[in-house]
Structure formats: C-alpha cells, structure tokens
Design a protein around this motif. Structure first.
Motif, PDB file in Angstrom:
ATOM      1  N   ALA A  96       0.921  -1.743   5.801  1.00 20.73           N
ATOM      2  CA  ALA A  96       0.117  -2.244   4.686  1.00 20.73           C
ATOM      3  C   ALA A  96       0.905  -3.270   3.870  1.00 20.73           C
ATOM      4  O   ALA A  96       0.347  -4.292   3.414  1.00 20.73           O
ATOM      5  N   THR A  97       2.187  -3.021   3.684  1.00 24.07           N
ATOM      6  CA  THR A  97       3.034  -3.967   2.946  1.00 24.07           C
ATOM      7  C   THR A  97       3.115  -5.307   3.665  1.00 24.07           C
ATOM      8  O   THR A  97       3.029  -6.372   3.042  1.00 24.07           O
ATOM      9  N   TYR A  98       3.271  -5.269   4.976  1.00 31.10           N
ATOM     10  CA  TYR A  98       3.380  -6.510   5.753  1.00 31.10           C
ATOM     11  C   TYR A  98       2.099  -7.333   5.634  1.00 31.10           C
ATOM     12  O   TYR A  98       2.140  -8.555   5.429  1.00 31.10           O
ATOM     13  N   VAL A  99       0.951  -6.673   5.740  1.00 32.48           N
ATOM     14  CA  VAL A  99      -0.336  -7.375   5.655  1.00 32.48           C
ATOM     15  C   VAL A  99      -0.556  -7.911   4.242  1.00 32.48           C
ATOM     16  O   VAL A  99      -0.978  -9.073   4.053  1.00 32.48           O
ATOM     17  N   CYS A 101       1.645  -8.633   1.853  1.00 32.93           N
ATOM     18  CA  CYS A 101       2.577  -9.709   1.491  1.00 32.93           C
ATOM     19  C   CYS A 101       2.308 -10.984   2.281  1.00 32.93           C
ATOM     20  O   CYS A 101       2.488 -12.097   1.762  1.00 32.93           O
ATOM     21  N   GLY A 102       1.884 -10.836   3.527  1.00 32.80           N
ATOM     22  CA  GLY A 102       1.737 -12.010   4.369  1.00 32.80           C
ATOM     23  C   GLY A 102       0.380 -12.664   4.329  1.00 32.80           C
ATOM     24  O   GLY A 102       0.269 -13.890   4.562  1.00 32.80           O
ATOM     25  N   TYR A 103      -0.684 -11.901   4.021  1.00 31.32           N
ATOM     26  CA  TYR A 103      -2.023 -12.444   4.214  1.00 31.32           C
ATOM     27  C   TYR A 103      -2.984 -12.194   3.050  1.00 31.32           C
ATOM     28  O   TYR A 103      -4.073 -12.761   3.048  1.00 31.32           O
ATOM     29  N   VAL A 104      -2.617 -11.367   2.078  1.00 30.38           N
ATOM     30  CA  VAL A 104      -3.573 -10.994   1.039  1.00 30.38           C
ATOM     31  C   VAL A 104      -3.103 -11.421  -0.347  1.00 30.38           C
ATOM     32  O   VAL A 104      -3.809 -12.151  -1.060  1.00 30.38           O
ATOM     33  N   LYS A 112       5.270  -6.716  -7.693  1.00 35.99           N
ATOM     34  CA  LYS A 112       4.767  -5.671  -8.585  1.00 35.99           C
ATOM     35  C   LYS A 112       3.736  -4.795  -7.893  1.00 35.99           C
ATOM     36  O   LYS A 112       3.745  -3.562  -8.043  1.00 35.99           O
ATOM     37  N   VAL A 113       2.853  -5.406  -7.114  1.00 36.99           N
ATOM     38  CA  VAL A 113       1.826  -4.624  -6.420  1.00 36.99           C
ATOM     39  C   VAL A 113       2.455  -3.714  -5.375  1.00 36.99           C
ATOM     40  O   VAL A 113       2.091  -2.530  -5.259  1.00 36.99           O
ATOM     41  N   ILE A 114       3.404  -4.229  -4.614  1.00 41.26           N
ATOM     42  CA  ILE A 114       4.055  -3.418  -3.572  1.00 41.26           C
ATOM     43  C   ILE A 114       4.887  -2.310  -4.200  1.00 41.26           C
ATOM     44  O   ILE A 114       4.925  -1.181  -3.682  1.00 41.26           O
ATOM     45  N   MET A 115       5.541  -2.585  -5.320  1.00 41.87           N
ATOM     46  CA  MET A 115       6.304  -1.528  -5.995  1.00 41.87           C
ATOM     47  C   MET A 115       5.367  -0.411  -6.442  1.00 41.87           C
ATOM     48  O   MET A 115       5.658   0.780  -6.240  1.00 41.87           O
TER      49      MET A 115
END
Length: 507
Positions: A96-99, A101-104, A112-115
């Motif tokens: 989910a993090t990869y998608v 950060c890379g595409y959304v 901040k969102v990933i944290m």
C-alpha cells in the motif's frame, strides 16, 4: 512478558516438537536443557541457518538474482518461525505504501500520510496481539511489522527529500541528503528492501539507499570508474560478530530463571531499598542481554552477506574497512553511559536513528533546528511508545526516559562546566559519578518493560519514589534558573551531550 508454560512449549505453529517422552528430538532436548522458549530456540536456529545463506548471497553478482534470493529466504524464514501467512501483513502495508507514494499521493503529503497509515496499522496489530495472547511470550507477525513500519515511513521521507533536492532546495541535515531517493525505486528493489532475509524478522532496519547500493555492488567500488567491484571476504568478520552473540547465550539462558513476575510479589517490596535497586538493575541487564544477543547474531548475518561493509577514507588517503553499516548494538556506550541521551542514541541504534531523523527532527519547525526545543522530544517518546505497543509499562518507561534526558541536558549545560573549569581530575570525577548515577536509573526506568501491566508497573515505580524525586527536584531547580556555572561566572554550555567540553570563564 511472562515465560511460556510447559504446555505452550510442546507445540509450535509449524513444527511438532514433542512426540513422546521416550522419543524426543534434538530440538526438544535443547529446549529442556536451556529453558528457552520454543519460539526463541526456533528463531536462533533460523538465524544460524542464515549465515551460510548470506555467504552465498555475497558471491552472487547479478542484481536481479540478489533481490530474488533475499526475498525468497525472507519469506521462508517467516514461514518457519511464524507460520505460512504472517508475511502477508508486511506485504499489505508495504505494498500500500509503494502504491500510495508512487501513484496516488502528492510527494509533499506522502510522509505524513504514510506515517499515520503505518502507525495505525501497527497499533491495530498490537491491539490484536494483546487480545489474542495477553502477556504470553511469543514471536508473531508484530515483530517484522515493527521493522516494516520503520522502513516504509523512512522510505516516504526519503522520496520527499529527493524531491526537494531535485527542486534545488538545501536540506537542513546531512543525513537526510545522504539517504534521499532522487528517483522512484523498482518493485524488485523495493520489496527486496522490505523482505531482505537477515533482518526481516527482527531487524536491524536499514535505509533503502544503502540496500540498493549494496545489491548493485556500488558500495564496494574503490573509485567512480570501477566497473567490476569485488566483495571482500565476509567470513571472518561475520564469525567475530556471531561470537559476541554466542558469548551471551549462557547468560540469556540463565535470565529465564529470574522471571519478571518476581517484581510483582510482596516479598520484593519488603526488601531494603538497596536490595530492590540491585535486583531490578540485574533483571534489566538480563533483559538487555537478550536483545544484545539477538541483535549481534542478526548483524553477523548482515556482515556475512556483505551489507555490513563500510569503507572509510583516512586523512592519508588510505581506505579503512568497517563492518558496521547495519548495526543495532553499542554495548559499552550503553552500559557505561554518562547520560541518558547517550542511551537513547546508542540503544537499539537502528530504531533510535529512525526516531531521531524521521520523528524528532521532522517534528521541529525549520527555524528551530538550532534551538532543539523540548516538545519534539516528548512527541518522539510518545511515538516510540505507540510503536512498541499499548502495554502501560512502555509508556511509563518512555515518560521517565524523556524526563531523565531533559534533566541530563540541563545538568550538562549548568553543572558540568564547573567541573571542567576546575581541572581534568574533577572532570573525571564528574564522569564517574554520572555513570554510577545513570546505571541504576537505567535499571529502574526499564522496569516498565519488565512489568507491563499498569498497577504492578506503578507499584514498581512508586517503590523507588526517592530516586525519581531527586531527579524531579534537580530538573525543577535547573529549569528555574539555578545555575552553578553562572554563579561562578562561567558560560553555560550547550544542552547537547556531544557538545565541545571547552568552556571559557567570563571576563
């Protein structure tokens, strides 16, 4: 956590360890002889198996094969230790993090969102663990998930730092710049970073930039035009690191003879103060020794694979090779620390690095980086507590750790200059007194990790109220402006424990 019961030791998620009393496997004899929990024994055997596999990995030169090899054995080890589906949590959160950060997500919002996402997933995992196992000791999916949380949050910040550099902005810290990602990694690079087998289960965590440089062999280049770098022999450095962990194993086995439940008994609170202090200091040391052992053994596997390699260019132009690129241990710095700040920096180094560079420094406004305000320290301790779990003992430990670190800052700024000014002998006396003071404080502070429930943890802390009262009084006095350095006409030093020890007397 409480040691396992005999019934819990008889079964494992994937291995049938007990057949009959007359027909025991070698693993059963190891468990019976050492008293170690079954999960710990299985994990140790997997770590030992990782050494020859890591030596093979060091001889593979194709980058794609190196990624696939690391991922495959990371998943295999997860299946052996925790069951066939434990790795799915790491896949879901990291994928989910990869998608995202890379595409959304926009690059500016991603950290901040990933944290928030990673800590929410970690919190849900801890809640599930508490509801399903309580205080019983076991290795489950939350162990690798803690490492994955560190990796994916650092990854998001690395991308943001690389974006800022590409925009021509100067970053405030050299560490941010060194590990920034100027381009988005491939799927194989990213999941190789997540599932790399020497550290997938229990760490240490590491930076994705280091992993990419390791897999494409660029960290082994002797010069920029070296197109065929060679990996030095990793066997002896790996064995040296492994021997450190092996030397601790007898003491680790002995530590299970002193369960933390003894700290809840009335007989413990009836003992004299100095006896209680010595006992909890010993139990805290045993607890740290278990972690030292696991970290050293895991670090040895990193060294065997070649990822521990770090070349340092000396002033005379020569190159000195170290094997500490991925390290969690700084035994003597912690056990002989002169300040709680040194302990927080050198204990569980990879996690401390994450908390410092991706939590503490990120929480500070850009115009306050030089001032080092106090509130980000407490915010970082709260985040660290959440990362560890929801047992109340964790929060007591980090609360008092933050208090001790703040008190140490004030003491270093307002008391240490006096002893430095008096001469080297007094400075040495100050250092010795600080070490003798920090050791018992460390033992008592870690009591929250030994007694996780709220009431027993509060009772344990209250039994050492005199010790905490002295720290609180000293902190209040120094905070209100009582400065021995100023009384003698000295310039108070920096609050940082790594500041220069030179102080000049005012004219």
């Amino acid at each position: 956590r409480q040691p396992p019961t005999p019934a819990q030791n008889r079964t494992h998620k994937n291995l049938v360890l007990y057949k009959t009393k007359q027909n025991k496997t070698m693993l059963q004899h190891v468990i019976d002889a050492t008293g170690l929990p079954v999960d710990a024994v299985v994990a140790l055997l997997v770590v030992f198996a990782s050494y020859p596999l890591a030596l093979v990995h060091a001889r593979i030169r194709d980058t794609t094969c190196r990624h696939i090899y690391g991922i495959a054995f990371g998943l295999l080890f997860s299946w052996i230790i925790m069951g066939p589906y434990a790795w799915l949590h790491a896949l879901i959160s990291s994928g989910a993090t990869y998608v995202l950060c890379g595409y959304v997500l926009p690059v500016r919002l991603a950290p901040k969102v990933i944290m928030a996402f990673a800590m929410a997933y970690m919190a849900a995992s801890h809640i599930y663990r508490m509801m399903s196992t309580g205080l019983n000791w076991s290795i489950d999916f939350t162990a690798p998930q803690m490492i994955v949380t560190v990796k994916i949050t650092a990854f998001a910040f690395n991308l943001y730092d690389g974006y800022q550099i590409n925009q021509g902005k100067k970053l405030p810290f050299s560490y941010w710049e060194e590990h920034a990602l100027r381009s988005f990694p491939s799927v194989l690079e990213y999941f190789g970073y997540i599932f790399f087998f020497p550290g997938f289960i229990g760490g240490p965590a590491f930076e994705i930039s280091d992993y990419i440089a390791f897999t494409n062999l660029s960290i082994f280049k002797k010069s920029a035009d070296d197109n065929h770098p060679t990996i030095p022999s990793t066997l002896l450095p790996a064995l040296r690191t492994m021997c450190k962990g092996l030397a601790c194993l007898p003491a680790v086995a002995l530590s299970y003879k002193f369960p933390s439940s003894l700290l809840k008994e009335d007989s413990f609170f009836m003992k004299p103060f100095h006896t209680r202090l010595a006992y909890i200091s010993l139990m805290s040391f045993f607890y740290r020794l278990r972690l030292y052992t696991g970290w050293w053994l895991s670090e040895g596997s990193f060294v065997a694979s070649g990822m521990g390699y770090r070349a340092v260019t000396l002033d005379d132009g020569k190159t000195e090779v170290h094997w500490d690129r991925v390290s969690n241990n700084d035994f003597w710095a912690v056990e002989l620390a002169q300040s709680p700040r040194i302990i927080t920096d050198r204990w569980n180094v990879s996690s401390a690095t994450w908390l410092r560079h991706y939590c503490y420094e990120r929480a500070m406004p850009e115009d306050q980086h030089a001032r080092r305000p106090t509130w980000p320290l407490y915010a970082t301790m709260c985040l660290s507590s959440l990362w560890h779990g929801f047992y109340p003992g964790y929060y007591l430990t980090f609360l008092f750790a933050a208090l001790f670190v703040y008190c140490a800052r004030l003491t270093r700024a307002h008391v240490r200059p006096v002893f430095v000014w008096l001469g080297p002998g007094y400075k040495m006396l100050y250092d010795v007194v600080c070490t003798l003071t920090v050791l018992p404080l460390l033992g008592v502070t870690m009591g929250g990790f030994l007694v996780l429930e709220l009431r027993p943890a509060l009772a344990l802390v209250w039994s050492f109220w005199a010790l905490f009262a002295q720290v609180v009084v000293a902190t209040v006095l120094l905070w209100l402006g009582f400065s021995p350095a100023r009384l003698l006409g000295l310039t108070p030093g920096s609050c940082s424990p790594t500041a220069s020890p030179v102080y000049e007397k005012r004219q």
